[in-house]
Design an enzyme around this catalytic site. Sequence first.
Site, PDB file in Angstrom:
ATOM      1  N   SER A  69      -3.017  -4.170  -3.081  1.00  0.00           N
ATOM      2  CA  SER A  69      -2.414  -2.899  -2.703  1.00  0.00           C
ATOM      3  C   SER A  69      -3.479  -1.839  -2.467  1.00  0.00           C
ATOM      4  O   SER A  69      -4.494  -1.801  -3.152  1.00  0.00           O
ATOM      5  CB  SER A  69      -1.459  -2.440  -3.817  1.00  0.00           C
ATOM      6  OG  SER A  69      -0.686  -1.354  -3.395  1.00  0.00           O
ATOM      7  N   GLU A 112      -3.652   2.013  -2.588  1.00  0.00           N
ATOM      8  CA  GLU A 112      -3.098   3.339  -2.884  1.00  0.00           C
ATOM      9  C   GLU A 112      -4.201   4.370  -2.714  1.00  0.00           C
ATOM     10  O   GLU A 112      -5.119   4.465  -3.543  1.00  0.00           O
ATOM     11  CB  GLU A 112      -2.525   3.408  -4.302  1.00  0.00           C
ATOM     12  CG  GLU A 112      -1.159   2.750  -4.449  1.00  0.00           C
ATOM     13  CD  GLU A 112      -1.243   1.278  -4.752  1.00  0.00           C
ATOM     14  OE1 GLU A 112      -0.195   0.613  -4.739  1.00  0.00           O
ATOM     15  OE2 GLU A 112      -2.355   0.788  -5.013  1.00  0.00           O
ATOM     16  N   SER A 144       0.824  -1.199   0.000  1.00  0.00           N
ATOM     17  CA  SER A 144       0.000   0.000   0.000  1.00  0.00           C
ATOM     18  C   SER A 144       0.856   1.246   0.000  1.00  0.00           C
ATOM     19  O   SER A 144       2.046   1.199   0.314  1.00  0.00           O
ATOM     20  CB  SER A 144      -0.922   0.009   1.230  1.00  0.00           C
ATOM     21  OG  SER A 144      -1.782  -1.107   1.232  1.00  0.00           O
TER      22      SER A 144
END
Length: 404
Positions: free
Chosen positions: A288, A290, A250
């Site tokens: 992930s 973001e 992340s």
Amino acid sequence: MTRTADLGIRIGILPSGPTASIADVPGVGVGHATVWRDEPPPPEGRGVARTGVTVLDLGGNLFRNPVPAGGAVLNGAGECTGFLTAAEWGLAETPVFLTSTMQLGRVYDAACELLMAEDAGIGVDDVIIPIVAECDDSFLNDARRMQVSAADVRAALDAARASVGRQAPAEGAVGAGTGMSCLGFKGGIGTASRLTPSGHTVGVLVLTNFGDQERLTIDGVPIGRRLPAAGAAATSRLVGTAAKPAPGGSCIVVAVTDAPLDSAACARLARRAGLGLARTGSTGHHASGEIFLALATGLRAPRDGEPARPPGDLSGLRGDRITRRVRIGPEGRVTDRDRITGRGLDPFFAAVVEATEEAVLNSMLAAPTVTGRSGNVSRGLPAEQVRALLHVPDLARLGELDLG
């Protein structure tokens, strides 16, 4: 502490501010509380802790005088409380708190208690939803133990407020970045700034925990493929009980500017953070998270049309700064008559991209090798080897360079 400029390169074309950090934005402070323990597991001790809290504060009472805000999500395998409210209202009304995934609830609770203690109207006049974002540090940190306390959150908030107007904040394995890894090496907290032709400042703070070594790119050079691989490279979210984490991870990016931007412009700035990550090697893996936020202090105004101050009276806005491009109207409110929109935002877009790219690299360069739970190791990025690779005259000879 090594930073990107120490490698003899310049990311992008816009100039940096005096500290090349988010501290260049007037009124902004960053503070950390690092939790580092090597104890036996319970009941004898509290286990191995490589975690912490980082706070970004914009000064003044954000509940009474919020700032325009906007956000964007590149991949949503993560969490940021207060994100939906900020997107809906176009305002941020608390500092930004960063921590590890399974400590988010503790930090949220502590943030509510700390901010309520400062303003008797919180929970009476209206409620707050603190902005708390996370990345997963469980490769190095024992995430099964609640390692972060309310005292840690208080320490980070106090440190953020005490840091305003001082040097750049600490980077690397500090605060929320203590247990994070990035692009095959140790990551964590990073920051950078850019100055726009209009005279405004854009600062970026990142919490990095993503990517593979083979994709690490620095100033356009595929450095990750030229550095020796490690048998236990590190980055974020674990797959089952495997000792080596998955290549996902992340990254939280917070951009702040002193320019008079509204919430729509902030959302557009936030989206550009993904371009900066991509330039370092991010591909936004499945697992992930973001999550990007952009905040602008230039159009800061009282909450919900509260009683106006006389023109020019900024009392009660301790730590706030109204930029020279924004005026106090006759009703005592900050007006948006000079707000920057349209093509005027182009330099701010470039500033976010460049500062995000540089902040990611700073987060890695500042971090040493860290050994955490179960003996897991996240290697520090070898700055001298990187410098050598960046300055080979003929890139075709990169494969011939002896890195020892």
